[in-house]
Motif scaffolding. Structure first.
Motif, mmCIF file in Angstrom:
data_model
loop_
_atom_site.group_PDB
_atom_site.id
_atom_site.type_symbol
_atom_site.label_atom_id
_atom_site.label_comp_id
_atom_site.label_asym_id
_atom_site.label_seq_id
_atom_site.Cartn_x
_atom_site.Cartn_y
_atom_site.Cartn_z
ATOM 1 N N ARG A 1 0.843 -1.208 0.000
ATOM 2 C CA ARG A 1 0.000 0.000 0.000
ATOM 3 C C ARG A 1 0.864 1.239 0.000
ATOM 4 N NH1 ARG A 1 -4.731 -0.287 4.352
ATOM 5 N NH2 ARG A 1 -4.751 1.928 3.849
ATOM 6 N N PHE B 1 1.389 5.057 1.073
ATOM 7 C CA PHE B 1 0.968 6.065 2.050
ATOM 8 C C PHE B 1 1.768 7.336 1.814
ATOM 9 C CE2 PHE B 1 0.164 2.002 4.046
ATOM 10 C CZ PHE B 1 -1.083 2.168 4.623
ATOM 11 N N THR C 1 2.682 9.135 9.029
ATOM 12 C CA THR C 1 1.825 8.918 10.196
ATOM 13 C C THR C 1 0.680 7.978 9.852
ATOM 14 O OG1 THR C 1 2.326 11.171 10.841
ATOM 15 C CG2 THR C 1 0.525 10.108 12.005
ATOM 16 N N ALA C 2 0.101 8.163 8.666
ATOM 17 C CA ALA C 2 -1.007 7.316 8.240
ATOM 18 C C ALA C 2 -0.551 5.863 8.129
ATOM 19 C CB ALA C 2 -1.555 7.802 6.906
ATOM 20 N N LEU D 1 -0.304 4.410 11.605
ATOM 21 C CA LEU D 1 -1.634 4.134 12.146
ATOM 22 C C LEU D 1 -2.225 2.871 11.511
ATOM 23 C CD1 LEU D 1 -3.050 7.770 12.341
ATOM 24 C CD2 LEU D 1 -2.447 6.288 14.252
ATOM 25 N N ALA D 2 -1.981 2.695 10.214
ATOM 26 C CA ALA D 2 -2.460 1.477 9.543
ATOM 27 C C ALA D 2 -1.758 0.248 10.113
ATOM 28 C CB ALA D 2 -2.215 1.579 8.036
ATOM 29 N N ALA E 1 -0.573 0.040 13.232
ATOM 30 C CA ALA E 1 -1.118 -0.163 14.576
ATOM 31 C C ALA E 1 -2.529 -0.757 14.516
ATOM 32 C CB ALA E 1 -1.131 1.158 15.329
ATOM 33 N N ALA E 2 -3.270 -0.399 13.460
ATOM 34 C CA ALA E 2 -4.633 -0.912 13.328
ATOM 35 C C ALA E 2 -4.651 -2.341 12.767
ATOM 36 C CB ALA E 2 -5.437 0.012 12.416
ATOM 37 N N GLY E 3 -3.487 -2.851 12.393
ATOM 38 C CA GLY E 3 -3.407 -4.214 11.885
ATOM 39 C C GLY E 3 -3.768 -4.349 10.424
ATOM 40 N N GLU E 4 -3.847 -3.228 9.698
ATOM 41 C CA GLU E 4 -4.200 -3.313 8.280
ATOM 42 C C GLU E 4 -3.010 -3.648 7.400
ATOM 43 O OE1 GLU E 4 -6.451 -0.115 6.750
ATOM 44 O OE2 GLU E 4 -7.787 -0.109 8.469
ATOM 45 N N ILE F 1 -5.967 12.978 11.885
ATOM 46 C CA ILE F 1 -5.131 12.011 12.611
ATOM 47 C C ILE F 1 -5.866 11.502 13.858
ATOM 48 C CG2 ILE F 1 -2.995 11.801 13.964
ATOM 49 C CD1 ILE F 1 -1.676 13.611 11.869
ATOM 50 N N LEU G 1 -8.439 8.970 12.785
ATOM 51 C CA LEU G 1 -7.804 7.687 12.458
ATOM 52 C C LEU G 1 -7.432 6.944 13.734
ATOM 53 C CD1 LEU G 1 -5.254 8.187 9.521
ATOM 54 C CD2 LEU G 1 -7.132 6.587 9.633
ATOM 55 N N TYR G 2 -6.848 7.688 14.663
ATOM 56 C CA TYR G 2 -6.368 7.037 15.883
ATOM 57 C C TYR G 2 -7.538 6.454 16.689
ATOM 58 C CZ TYR G 2 -4.043 6.209 20.305
ATOM 59 O OH TYR G 2 -3.570 5.595 21.432
ATOM 60 N N SER H 1 -10.047 4.062 14.096
ATOM 61 C CA SER H 1 -9.417 2.972 13.362
ATOM 62 C C SER H 1 -8.490 2.164 14.270
ATOM 63 C CB SER H 1 -8.638 3.555 12.185
ATOM 64 O OG SER H 1 -8.096 2.535 11.436
ATOM 65 N N VAL H 2 -7.553 2.872 14.903
ATOM 66 C CA VAL H 2 -6.565 2.145 15.719
ATOM 67 C C VAL H 2 -7.192 1.652 17.026
ATOM 68 C CG1 VAL H 2 -4.347 2.329 16.923
ATOM 69 C CG2 VAL H 2 -4.677 3.466 14.729
ATOM 70 N N PRO I 1 -11.523 1.603 8.446
ATOM 71 C CA PRO I 1 -10.160 1.339 7.945
ATOM 72 C C PRO I 1 -9.240 2.550 8.121
ATOM 73 C CG PRO I 1 -11.679 1.685 6.132
ATOM 74 C CD PRO I 1 -12.510 1.666 7.365
ATOM 75 N N ALA I 2 -7.962 2.267 8.246
ATOM 76 C CA ALA I 2 -6.970 3.341 8.431
ATOM 77 C C ALA I 2 -6.540 3.879 7.082
ATOM 78 C CB ALA I 2 -5.780 2.809 9.209
ATOM 79 N N GLY I 3 -7.431 4.535 6.406
ATOM 80 C CA GLY I 3 -7.093 5.162 5.129
ATOM 81 C C GLY I 3 -7.334 4.260 3.940
#
Lengths: 542, 321
Positions: free
Chosen positions: A248, A250, A254-255, A258-259, A261-264, B153, B156-157, B160-161, B167-169
């Motif tokens: 992916r 980005f 930062t994004a 975060l992705a 950390a979110a497991g994506e 941000i 998202l945090y 999403s997180v 989804p994160a973006g």
């Protein structure tokens, strides 16, 4: 009324996730989502040779002749099996591995090497990325003629037999293979477009057309979104274990974090300040020398004359507590440099460490007869590639240290076109930037020499000193690695004494990997190497 | 009405011309050009004057400023927005590609701004000095004061997180099948973040407008006549209170565009904001010109639409001609 409104909100909030829990992943599929090269200028381009970086992804689809080794300390053969040269290093003969196949099942031969060399050096190719093509083919005989459209082929590349080819060089180079790490070989039989269409054709991203000899080939591509790869069953090191690899894009780091950390996604670059926020049980941290030397440089033509005095430059060095900045501002992720060569093994005890000593700095200024108040405000420009938040903090700390000895500086953070315009017009007094170093790297030479390009006098900031260029050339033509590093040590000593620029730090770079991914390898090689990361062995544990 | 619209459209032509000329001049004044963008520090040692000249000829930058502007206008008159130097693609196609992504984002945000902003504005307007009034007014101040890149941000945090709701973006599940529900799923968070400021602003305006109208004599008269409160509040008060909000919602378009630049970057949304930002950093003037032209048309169109809507909702407004 109130209850009705709340109900509407709740329904809307719950409805969307409920209808959209689609899964991109089949139950038994091995799919790995990564952000392998994030941030502005990160990988977003499937075309090799058209991009200074992005090798991490290019090598997933195309196999180069040589690669960096695992920790960027040497160049090693990849699809080349063996090589030898004549006595004066002007004619090189390379033997290819015979087990390399493209993703359509066709065998990779020396004809493909010849085709790639002719194709990429064609005058029609219209690429702006001069360094990559120059690095790969620039020393081969006939390069200029073919590039200028005066010859139909690159005469210095000859096919000897199906798996043997020869380079005839225009100059002696005992380590020509040092320039061949990004030489990806294209399939002659599958390239159905002309060099002039290189940048505009969709061949690179079209799953029906794209053919390469890397571990993966293209399945889907959405520009600025992602690149999806599927295994090349014919890959010479074995078919990959993953069913799909999705990288992916980005634009914002930062994004990406975060992705992660979110497991994506399961892997991404992370900056040092993020490391401590990641769960140690979930993420494995990879790190290594970035081989990017950070330094300040004086514009000798457009700075106060006093600055050309070595004593003043030494005063600058003593005035800035580089170690404290490395420890505190840069959070221990950077090492203080004695010179721009970022390899500790070449350093000797005779190097001056310029340990923080503001009194000495003031004394040196006095000895040079310089009153800081007479220097005015220093106009200080920063290259955008080295202006991340952490580096900005480091620059500002340096600015404060210089202020302590009376030198006032005004910072300007520029974008790339503005920086280059300012640089060429010499419209600044002091600069801040980095210089990528790679094993046997010609770019390193650019600092000390004027190779006839856009660098201006000598190195672009008008530093003139004898001896540097000779040592660099001796290093680049040293026949062995030991002799090469010995010359780098000599160069480091000269730099450390003469301070043509002010060496600051070299940093570590980090990547974070979700521990569910196994047999993964990553190293923060400049531009992505390329190095062999054995992506064919990566897999995801349930 | 028809005559008025045609007159406004005709007035728009010199305005657009002026806008394009100003933007072209600004690009010219800005330091560096796309050739400077192409050449990295590492490339400089290999770049000869001949290479530079070849690039300048290819990009047309060897021509004088007015010649280039004239050529750009000439192509525009033929419906051709030019060719992107950085993306190696026609600008028109690039704008269509990116606009397809930005319109749902901005449209959803704009719609949310209207629906939620007006609804909440009416709601608190009818409950002045209540807990709801104080809470939502506090929220509106927050919404107005947090810049898009911070709220992006934060969104998202949190969602999403921490909560894992969205989804994160990204605009779709990478490598997955495209579907409407998947696109909506990815749209919710960026659109809501982008809408925050609009919701807050519309709510503030609507609240103020409601309070003003509710204190008018005709409302008091209606109440004195014994009309049901619901009828007074929604048919008489709300309809009149909407008038100033119509202007505000129409004028919010440029701010949505500005917000989209940040939101698209944070949410990896391949829209006009991203295209514009990349074009500016690369001094890709055909793209900068094309995007500015589209934005200018959108803003002028929104203004015209606002005036037309105004005449519909307020019978006192009549256009001559």
């Amino acid at each position: 009324m109130t209850k009705r409104l709340i109900a509407i909100f709740l329904v809307l909030a719950l409805m969307v996730p409920a209808v959209s829990m689609t899964s991109a992943q089949g139950d038994d599929e091995q799919v790995l989502y990564v952000g392998l090269d994030v941030g502005p200028g990160g990988y977003n381009n499937g075309m090799p040779y058209n991009y200074g970086a992005g090798h991490t992804m290019h090598i997933k689809m195309y196999s180069p002749l040589f690669v960096w080794n695992e920790d960027s300390t040497d160049i090693v053969p990849f699809i080349v099996e063996s090589y030898e040269s004549n006595d004066d290093f002007t004619v090189w003969t390379f033997k290819l591995r015979e087990d390399v196949y493209f993703s359509d099942g066709e065998q990779l031969t020396a004809n493909d090497v010849k085709f790639t060399a002719d194709f990429m050096t064609s005058s029609d190719i219209n690429l702006e990325n001069f360094n990559h093509i120059n690095e790969a083919f620039g020393q081969i005989e006939g390069f200029d003629a073919h590039r200028n459209g005066e010859a139909e082929e690159l005469t210095g590349v000859q096919v000897i037999d199906d798996f043997t080819f020869q380079y005839t060089l225009s100059t002696s180079n005992p380590r020509i293979y040092g320039r061949m790490y990004g030489t990806y070989i294209f399939p002659e039989h599958a390239i159905d477009f002309a060099p002039a269409d290189y940048q505009t054709i969709d061949w690179w991203y079209n799953s029906d057309k794209q053919v390469g000899s890397g571990p993966f080939s293209v399945a889907d591509y959405k520009r600025d979104e992602y690149l999806e790869l599927v295994p090349n069953e014919y890959y010479f090191l074995g078919a990959p274990k993953l069913d799909r690899l999705v990288d992916r894009y980005f634009p914002d780091e930062t994004a990406a974090v975060l992705a992660l950390a979110a497991g994506e996604i399961d892997f991404s670059y992370v900056s040092p300040d993020v490391l401590s926020t990641l769960d140690a049980d979930t993420f494995e941290i990879y790190g290594g020398n970035s081989y990017v030397s950070i330094f300040f440089h004086i514009n000798y033509n457009n700075s106060p004359e006093a600055w050309q005095d070595l004593l003043v430059r030494q005063a600058f060095m003593y005035a800035i507590d580089r170690q404290a900045i490395a420890d505190v501002v840069l959070e221990g992720t950077h090492m203080v440099l004695p010179c721009l060569v970022p390899i500790e093994s070449v350093y000797t005890d005779s190097l001056n460490d310029y340990a923080y000593d503001p009194d000495k700095a003031k004394a040196l200024l006095a000895e040079a007869g310089v009153d800081p108040a007479d220097l005015g405000t220093v106009d200080w420009v920063t290259h955008p590639g080295y202006a991340n938040p952490l580096m900005k903090d480091a620059v500002q700390a340096s600015q404060a240290y210089l202020a302590d000895i009376g030198i006032q500086a005004e910072m300007r953070y520029l974008d790339l076109p503005t920086w280059r315009t300012t640089y060429l017009a010499e419209g600044y007094q002091m600069g801040f930037r980095g210089q990528a170093y790679a094993i046997f790297s010609p770019p390193l030479a650019a600092l000390y020499t004027n190779a006839g390009g856009q660098g201006g006098d000598i190195n672009g900031w008008d530093f003139v000193a004898t001896g540097f260029e000779d040592v660099v050339n001796q290093a680049l033509s040293a026949p062995t690695y030991d002799e090469y590093t010995a010359k780098l040590g000599e160069l480091c000593q000269m730099e450390n004494e003469q301070l043509p620029w002010l060496p600051m730090w070299v940093g570590e770079r980090y990547g974070a990997l979700n521990t569910r991914v196994k047999d993964f390898y990553w190293y923060p090689a400049g531009g992505g190497g390329p190095y062999d990361d054995h992506a064919e062995q990566w897999y995801v544990e349930d | 009405m028809g005559g008025y619209v045609i007159r406004r459209l005709l007035i728009s032509i010199p305005v657009l011309f002026l806008v394009t000329f100003l933007v072209f001049t600004l690009i010219e004044i800005a330091p560096g050009d796309v050739v400077d963008y192409f050449i990295s520090p590492e490339s400089m040692q290999y770049t000869t004057e001949a290479d530079i000249q070849r690039l300048r000829e290819r990009t047309g930058l060897d021509q004088p400023f007015l010649v280039r502007y004239g050529k750009w206008l000439g192509h525009l008159a033929q419906g051709d927005l030019g060719y992107s130097f950085v993306e190696s693609k026609p600008v028109g196609g690039l704008i269509v590609d990116h606009m397809k992504n930005t319109l749902p984002l901005m449209g959803a945000a704009w719609l949310m701004g209207i629906v939620f902003g007006i609804t909440l504005g009416v709601f608190v307007g009818l409950r002045q000095y209540s807990v709801w009034d104080f809470s939502l007014t506090g929220f509106s101040f927050l919404g107005l004061s947090i810049p898009a890149f911070i709220s992006g941000i934060l969104g998202l945090y949190i969602f999403s997180v921490r909560l894992g709701w969205f989804p994160a973006g990204g605009m779709r599940t990478a490598g997955g099948e495209s579907s409407l529900s998947d696109s909506l799923y990815h749209l919710v968070l960026p659109a809501t973040t982008l809408a925050l400021m609009d919701i807050a602003r519309n709510m503030r305006y609507m609240r103020f407008s409601m309070l003003e109208v509710l204190n008018q004599d005709y409302i008091t008269t209606a109440r004195a006549k014994g009309l049901r409160p619901r009828l007074v509040n929604y048919r008489h008060a709300m309809r009149n209170a909407l008038l100033p909000v119509v202007t505000v919602t129409g004028m919010s378009l440029p701010q949505l565009v500005a917000g989209a630049v940040f939101i698209e970057t944070i949410y990896s949304w391949r829209g006009m904001g991203t295209l514009y930002l990349n074009a500016v950093s690369g001094r890709d003037y055909p793209v900068i010109m094309g995007v500015n032209l589209v934005f200018a048309v959108m803003v002028l169109g929104a203004n015209l639409l606002t005036d037309i809507v105004y005449s519909i909702v307020d019978p006192r407004v009549r256009f001559e001609g």
